[in-house]
Enzyme design. Structure first.
Site, PDB file in Angstrom:
ATOM      1  CB  CYS A   2      70.889  25.283  67.956  1.00 54.28           C
ATOM      2  SG  CYS A   2      72.457  24.788  68.386  1.00 54.28           S
ATOM      3  NE  ARG A  27      65.495  22.870  66.333  1.00 55.32           N
ATOM      4  CZ  ARG A  27      65.825  21.875  65.588  1.00 55.32           C
ATOM      5  NH1 ARG A  27      64.763  21.197  65.006  1.00 55.32           N
ATOM      6  NH2 ARG A  27      66.652  20.888  65.055  1.00 55.32           N
ATOM      7  CD1 TRP A  74      70.527  20.760  74.129  1.00 53.60           C
ATOM      8  CD2 TRP A  74      71.987  19.745  72.846  1.00 53.60           C
ATOM      9  NE1 TRP A  74      70.958  19.496  74.912  1.00 53.60           N
ATOM     10  CE2 TRP A  74      71.417  18.999  73.757  1.00 53.60           C
ATOM     11  CE3 TRP A  74      73.229  19.658  72.198  1.00 53.60           C
ATOM     12  CZ2 TRP A  74      72.076  18.092  73.891  1.00 53.60           C
ATOM     13  CZ3 TRP A  74      73.882  18.425  72.448  1.00 53.60           C
ATOM     14  CH2 TRP A  74      73.270  17.425  73.151  1.00 53.60           C
ATOM     15  CD  GLU A 480      60.182   3.902  73.697  1.00 48.34           C
ATOM     16  OE1 GLU A 480      61.304   3.949  73.347  1.00 48.34           O
ATOM     17  OE2 GLU A 480      59.486   4.756  73.882  1.00 48.34           O
ATOM     18  CE  LYS A 484      59.479   7.703  75.122  1.00 43.22           C
ATOM     19  NZ  LYS A 484      60.396   7.853  74.241  1.00 43.22           N
ATOM     20  CD  GLU A 487      62.727   9.674  76.823  1.00 43.62           C
ATOM     21  OE1 GLU A 487      63.339  10.485  76.082  1.00 43.62           O
ATOM     22  OE2 GLU A 487      62.311   9.027  76.053  1.00 43.62           O
ATOM     23  CG  HIS A 503      73.177 -15.173  84.022  1.00 43.06           C
ATOM     24  ND1 HIS A 503      73.268 -16.674  84.313  1.00 43.06           N
ATOM     25  CD2 HIS A 503      72.111 -15.549  83.495  1.00 43.06           C
ATOM     26  CE1 HIS A 503      73.191 -17.504  83.921  1.00 43.06           C
ATOM     27  NE2 HIS A 503      71.617 -16.877  83.011  1.00 43.06           N
ATOM     28  CE  LYS A 602      60.175  14.660  68.884  1.00 42.21           C
ATOM     29  NZ  LYS A 602      59.667  13.475  69.705  1.00 42.21           N
TER      30      LYS A 602
HETATM   31  C1  AGP Z   1      63.079   9.338  72.705  1.00 46.22           C
HETATM   32  O1  AGP Z   1      61.383   9.498  73.846  1.00 46.22           O
HETATM   33  C2  AGP Z   1      63.862  10.231  72.251  1.00 46.22           C
HETATM   34  N1  AGP Z   1      63.130  11.094  72.152  1.00 46.22           N
HETATM   35  C3  AGP Z   1      64.982   9.663  71.611  1.00 46.22           C
HETATM   36  O2  AGP Z   1      66.000   8.499  72.433  1.00 46.22           O
HETATM   37  C4  AGP Z   1      64.610  10.102  70.110  1.00 46.22           C
HETATM   38  O3  AGP Z   1      63.990   9.022  69.845  1.00 46.22           O
HETATM   39  C5  AGP Z   1      66.571   9.617  69.469  1.00 46.22           C
HETATM   40  O4  AGP Z   1      66.516  10.422  69.834  1.00 46.22           O
HETATM   41  C6  AGP Z   1      65.916   9.297  67.477  1.00 46.22           C
HETATM   42  O5  AGP Z   1      65.296  10.088  67.445  1.00 46.22           O
HETATM   43  P1  AGP Z   1      64.410   9.602  66.126  1.00 46.22           P
HETATM   44  O6  AGP Z   1      63.242   9.205  66.098  1.00 46.22           O
HETATM   45  O7  AGP Z   1      64.071  11.473  64.964  1.00 46.22           O
HETATM   46  O8  AGP Z   1      65.745   9.627  64.872  1.00 46.22           O
END
Ligand code: AGP
Length: 607
Positions: A2, A27, A74, A480, A484, A487, A503, A602
Site C-alpha cells: 500500500c 509500490r 495492495w 537472479e 528477473k 517477475e 538428477h 516494490k
Molecule cells: C526483485 O526484483 C523484487 N523486487 C523483489 O524480489 C525484491 O528484491 C525483494 O522483495 C526484496 O526487497 P528489498 O530489497 O527491498 O528487501
C-alpha cells in the site's frame, strides 16, 4: 504494498494527493482512493478498483479542499473491490492503512463491530475502534492512542476527523511513514518519492509517536503527549532523479544508471586503494571477532547475498550461510554473539528481513545491514548500516540496487580479508582495483550487447518456460536471472545447478526450450559445457553467456553473448546487465509493464 499520502497546506489538496499517489504507484496496488475535508468542512471521498488514472476520472474538480489523504491498496484482507478500497469510515473517523491488524477478528467480536461493518477488511476495524473511543473521550489524540493500544500487527495510519477541520493525524508501527513540511504545507507519505517534488528534507515518523499536521505546521508527540523532536534527513534526490528521464520505463533507466550508481557507492569507500568503512564506523575489531556469517534477505537481495557468500567462502574460507528471511525465523537459526549477520534490503522495509534482524539481535548477533533507502526501518535498527547509493529505485524489478548491493558486499569482504590477515594489503589493493574496473565492464555490456539482447528477447517472448543453468558463481547468477525474467514476463523460468540437471529436471528439456547457460568460471568451464551439450542434445535452444574470445561450437550453443574478459569473481557485474536486459526486452516484446508487474510490490511490508 500500500501507498499512503496525507497533506494539509496552501495548495489544492486534490491534485497534491493525486500526484503523490502516482509517485507511489510503483509500490504495487490494485485499487486507490482519497478523502478530502472541503473548505465547508464536508467530507468528500472517492475510491475504486483500478489505477490512479481511473480514480482521477471520478474526482469532482469543483471540490475545494486544502486537507486530505490518499491511498493505493495492495489487497491483503478482503477482495479487490471498491468497498474494500481505502479510506474506511466509521462515524467521524476517516482512515487509511498500510499493514495488517492481526487481531482484527478478536476486536470485531469484542466490540461488536461486525454488525456495522461494510467491508471485509482489517482496516475498517481500526477505524471503528478509534471512533468508539472518540465518541467517549471527544479527543482525537486520546482516541487514537487508546485504540492502537489494543492493536496487534503492523500499521501506518493516516486519519481525518470530520469535525476537526484541516488536520491529518498519523501513527505507525512497523509499516513505514515519512513526513515533511515546506512552504506549500505539511506532508506525510509511505516513502520519499511522494514528497520529493516539494522537498528533499524529511524525517521518518518514529514508531508509536503521534503526528498531527495542518496547514500551519506539525506537532510530534509520544503516546503520553510529550513533544518528540524529529530526526531530519536530507537526500540529494530531486524529482528528475525519481522520474523516467526520457526512458520508456523506470527499469530501463535504472539499468542504464548502474555505472554511476556503482561509482557513487564504491568510490567514496576506497582510500589509498583499500576498502574503508570509517564513515559507517565499522571497527576492524568486529570484522576480526566473529566466527561465521549469516546473510539474510529476500528476492533479488537474497541472490546478491549468494554472490557475497561465494566470495567470502571461496576467497576468504569464512563460513557463510545464506537464509531466506521468511524462513530464517522458523528454522530456528543457530546463531549467537560470535555470528555476524548481514541483512540486505533495497527498501529497508521488507517485513521478513526486519523480523529476521530483530531475531538475530535477540540471539546476540551483531547486525550490519546493506540498505538503499536512508532512515528506513531496517537501517535504523541495525548495529551498523552501509548505505548503497543507487538513488531511488522505482521499478518493482530491482536492477541497480542488486548491482550496488554486490559491490558493497565485495568491499566489505575485502575489508574482512584485510582485517583478518587473509590477504595482504597489496593483494587487497589488486582486488579493489579489479572491483573498480567492474564499472567499465558494466558499461561495455550496455554499450555493446544491448542490441543483440533485444533481438534475442523477441525469440524468448514466445516461450512459456525457460531454464537458467550454471555452476559455482554462475549458478548464483542464474538465480537472479531467472527471477528477473519470471517477475516481469510471467514466463516460468527456473534456475538450476548445471550439474544437477541429470538428477531429474533434464526430463523437462525438449525441442526449442530456451536454456540460458552461464559459463564464465574458468575453473569449471568444461564441466559446465558438458552439461550444456546434454541439454542441446535434447533439443534445447541454448543461449550461452561466456567471456569474450571463447569459441562456442554449434553442438552446445545457438546464441553466444560475450562479456568482457575479467577475473571469475568479477563476471557477476557484466552478467547482471545481460540478464537484466534479457528480461527487460522480453517483457517489452510482450508489451508488459515491467515497472508494475502483476501481483508484485516494490517493498513487501506484510508477511
Ligand atoms: C526483485 O526484483 C523484487 N523486487 C523483489 O524480489 C525484491 O528484491 C525483494 O522483495 C526484496 O526487497 P528489498 O530489497 O527491498 O528487501
Amino acid at each position: 504494498m500500500c501507498g499512503i499520502i496525507g497533506y494539509s497546506g496552501n495548495l489544492e489538496a486534490g491534485p497534491v494527493i493525486l500526484s503523490g499517489l502516482k509517485q507511489l504507484e510503483y509500490r504495487g496496488y490494485d485499487s486507490a482512493g482519497m478523502a478530502l475535508l472541503t473548505e465547508s468542512n464536508e467530507l468528500y471521498l472517492v475510491k475504486k478498483v483500478g489505477r490512479v488514472a481511473a480514480l482521477e476520472k471520478e474526482i469532482d474538480p469543483s471540490i475545494l479542499s486544502h486537507c486530505g489523504i490518499g491511498h493505493t491498496r495492495w489487497a491483503t484482507h478482503g477482495g479487490v473491490t471498491d468497498t474494500n478500497a481505502h479510506p474506511h469510515c466509521a462515524g467521524k473517523v476517516v482512515l487509511l492503512h498500510n499493514g495488517i491488524i492481526e487481531n482484527y477478528h478478536t476486536l470485531q467480536k469484542q466490540f461488536g463491530f461486525a454488525q456495522t461493518a461494510v467491508s471485509q477488511t482489517d482496516t475498517e476495524v481500526a477505524a471503528q475502534l478509534i471512533d468508539y473511543y472518540y465518541n467517549r473521550c471527544k479527543n482525537p489524540q486520546q482516541a487514537i492512542c487508546r485504540a492502537v493500544d489494543l492493536l496487534e500487527g503492523s500499521y501506518a495510519f493516516c486519519i481525518l476527523f470530520t469535525d476537526v477541520p484541516g488536520k491529518v493525524f498519523c501513527i505507525r508501527s512497523v509499516s513505514p511513514l515519512v513526513a515533511a513540511s515546506c512552504e506549500q504545507g505539511c506532508f506525510v507519505a509511505s516513502d520519499l518519492t511522494a514528497l520529493i517534488a516539494y522537498t528533499n528534507r524529511y524525517f521518518v515518523l518514529p514508531e508509536h509517536t503521534l503526528l498531527c499536521l495542518d496547514r500551519t505546521g506539525m506537532t510530534l508527540t509520544d503516546l503520553q503527549g510529550n513533544p518528540v523532536d524529529p530526526d531530519y534527513l536530507e537526500v540529494s534526490w530531486n524529482i528528475e532523479s525519481a522520474q523516467k528521464g526520457g526512458y520508456p520505463h523506470y527499469m530501463l533507466k535504472e539499468i542504464y544508471e548502474q555505472p554511476e550508481a556503482f561509482n557513487r557507492t564504491v568510490t567514496p569507500r576506497i582510500r589509498n586503494g583499500l576498502p574503508d568503512f570509517s564513515e559507517e564506523k565499522i571497527p576492524d575489531s568486529l570484522l576480526q571477532s566473529f566466527d561465521k556469517i549469516r546473510i539474510v534477505a529476500c528476492g533479488t537481495a537474497l541472490y546478491a547475498g549468494m554472490i557475497g557468500r561465494s566470495l567470502l567462502e571461496r576467497k576468504g574460507k569464512i563460513p557463510v550461510e545464506v537464509s531466506i528471511a521468511s524462513e530464517f525465523r522458523y528454522d530456528p537459526p543457530v546463531i549467537d554473539d560470535k555470528t555476524l549477520v548481514l541483512i540486505i534490503s533495497q527498501s529497508g522495509e521488507t517485513i521478513d528481513s526486519l523480523a529476521a534482524l530483530r531475531l538475530a539481535k535477540q540471539l546476540g548477533a551483531t547486525v550490519i545491514s546493506v540498505i538503499n533507502v536512508k532512515g528506513s526501518s531496517i537501517a535504523r535498527e541495525s548495529d551498523y548500516v552501509i548505505y548503497t547509493h543507487a538513488g531511488p529505485e522505482i521499478s518493482v524489478a530491482s536492477t541497480k540496487a542488486y548491482m550496488v548491493q554486490i559491490s558493497v558486499l565485495y568491499l566489505l569482504a575485502a575489508r574482512i580479508f584485510l582485517a583478518r590477515g587473509i590477504l595482504t594489503p597489496e593483494e587487497v589493493r589488486t582486488f579493489i582495483g579489479n572491483l573498480g574496473n567492474a564499472e567499465k565492464s558494466i558499461s561495455s555490456v550496455l554499450e555493446q550487447r544491448a542490441e543483440q539482447i533485444r533481438h534475442l528477447a523477441e525469440k524468448l517472448a514466445h516461450c512459456a518456460h525457460a531454464f537458467y543453468i550454471g555452476r559455482g558463481m554462475d549458478y548464483a547468477f542464474s538465480m537472479e536471472g531467472a527471477l528477473k525474467l519470471k517477475e516481469i514476463t510471467y514466463i516460468h523460468a527456473e534456475a538450476y545447478a548445471a550439474g544437477e540437471l541429470k538428477h531429474g529436471t533434464i526430463s523437462l528439456i525438449e525441442e526449442g526450450i530456451p536454456v540460458v547457460a552461464i559459463a564464465t568460471q574458468d575453473s569449471i568451464f568444461n564441466k559446465t559445457i558438458s552439461n550444456v551439450r546434454e541439454v542441446k542434445a535434447r533439443g534445447a535452444f541454448v543461449i550461452l553467456i561466456t567471456k569474450e574470445g571463447v569459441h562456442a561450437a554449434e553442438d552446445f550453443c545457438d546464441i553466444q553473448i560475450e562479456i568482457p574478459q575479467v577475473d571469475d569473481f568479477f563476471t557477476v557485474f557484466p552478467i547482471a546487465v545481460v540478464l537484466q536486459l534479457l528480461a527487460y526486452y522480453t517483457a517489452y516484446a510482450k508489451g508488459y509493464d515491467m515497472d508494475k508487474p502483476r501481483n508484485l510490490a516494490k517493498s513487501v511490508t506484510v508477511e
